[in-house]
Design a protein around this motif. Structure first.
Motif: not given
Length: 266
Positions: A17-21, A101-104, A107-109, A209-214
Motif C-alpha cells: 500500500l502506497v501512502a495516499a496522495p 494505491i499499489f505501485q510497481r 505502473a500504479m493501480t 491490481a498490480l502490486t509490487p510482487d503479485e
C-alpha cells in the motif's frame, strides 16, 4: 451478498500500500462539485428518500488523482448512482467508499472498495431487521500516461484469460479454500471451474491490481445474484456471491514466463 444487523466499517490495509496522495485543494474542490461536504478525510452527504429514510454517503477522495478524467468520471458516477438509489429506500442505509494505491515501477493501480447497504421496495419486507450489505471493487491501472488493460501486462500474443487460470491455479485454489464462509476445501461453489474468467463468479477478471510482487484479482468485482451450473439439480443450493469474496494473490514470479519484462516477465 450478506445480511448484517448493523453498519460494517472496514479498514483497507495491504502489503504494498502506497501512502495516499497528499490532500490539497483538489479533493475539497471536487467534493464540492459532487455536492458533498469535505470533512478533511471524506466527502460526505446525506439523502432523504421519498419514505423519509436517510442514506449517509461517505467517499474517500485520492488527492490529486481526482484530476484524472477516468477516476473523476468513476467517482462522479458513483456519487450520482448512490444518490439516485437513495430516493427509493424504505430504510436507513449507507454508501461508503475507500481506496488503496499499489505501485510497481511506473505502473500504479488504484483500487476502490465500495460498501453499501439498504433495502428497496419488497426487499425490506423480506429482511425487515437485516439491511443488505454489499461490497464491490473497481480498479484502475495506469502507466506511461495511459490506462492499462489486463492484457497489457502480458507479452504479445498471450491470452491472460488462458494463462492466469493455468499458471495461477495453485494460488486461485488457495484463495477459494480460504474464502468466506468457512467451508470444506474443494466444495461447490468454491471450485476452480466456477471461477474461470468466462464464469459469473470470476467477474471476468475485471477487478485486478498490480502490486509490487503479485497480480491481485478480486472475484467477483460486483455482487452476483446467483450461479446456475450446467449440472444444476433441484436439491442444489443456488449461491449469491459478494464482491471480492475471493481475492487471488498470484505471485508475479509464477506468471513471469508470460508477462512483459516491466511487469515481472522473464
Amino acid at each position: 451478498m450478506r445480511h448484517l444487523a448493523g453498519v460494517v466499517a472496514a479498514s483497507l490495509v495491504a502489503a504494498g500500500l502506497v501512502a495516499a496522495p497528499a490532500v490539497n485543494a483538489s479533493a475539497p474542490s471536487f467534493c464540492s462539485e459532487l455536492g458533498g461536504q469535505w470533512d478533511g478525510q471524506f466527502c460526505t452527504t446525506s439523502v432523504v428518500s421519498e419514505r423519509k429514510a436517510t442514506r449517509d454517503i461517505k467517499m474517500a477522495l485520492p488527492g490529486d488523482l481526482v484530476e484524472n478524467p477516468v477516476i473523476r468520471e468513476y467517482l462522479t458516477n458513483l456519487m450520482n448512482n448512490w444518490r439516485t438509489a437513495a430516493v427509493k429506500m424504505v430504510q436507513n442505509s449507507f454508501g461508503e467508499q475507500h481506496f488503496q494505491i499499489f505501485q510497481r515501477g511506473e505502473a500504479m493501480t488504484v483500487v476502490f472498495h465500495e460498501m453499501y447497504s439498504g433495502t428497496v421496495g419488497t426487499d425490506a419486507l423480506a429482511h425487515p431487521n437485516a439491511p443488505i450489505v454489499s461490497d464491490a471493487y473497481r480498479t484502475f491501472t495506469f502507466a506511461g500516461g495511459r490506462q492499462l488493460q489486463l492484457a497489457d501486462l502480458f507479452k504479445p500474443g498471450v491470452d491472460p484469460f488462458v494463462e492466469i487460470p493455468r499458471l495461477g491455479a495453485p494460488f486461485i485454489v488457495a484463495a477459494l479454500d480460504a474464502a468466506p464462509p468457512p467451508h470444506q476445501p474443494g466444495t461447490y461453489p468454491f471450485t476452480p471451474d466456477r471461477w474461470t474468467p468466462d464464469k459469473v463468479y470470476s467477474g471476468a477478471y475485471k477487478a485486478w491490481a498490480l502490486t509490487p510482487d503479485e497480480l491481485l484479482i478480486y472475484m467477483p468485482d460486483y455482487p452476483v445474484g446467483r450461479d446456475r451450473p450446467t449440472n444444476f439439480s433441484p436439491g442444489l443450493m443456488q449461491w449469491s456471491m459478494d464482491g471480492g469474496t475471493v481475492q487471488a494473490r498470484i505471485p508475479l514470479t509464477a506468471l513471469a514466463p508470460v508477462l512483459r519484462p516491466e511487469y515481472g516477465g522473464s
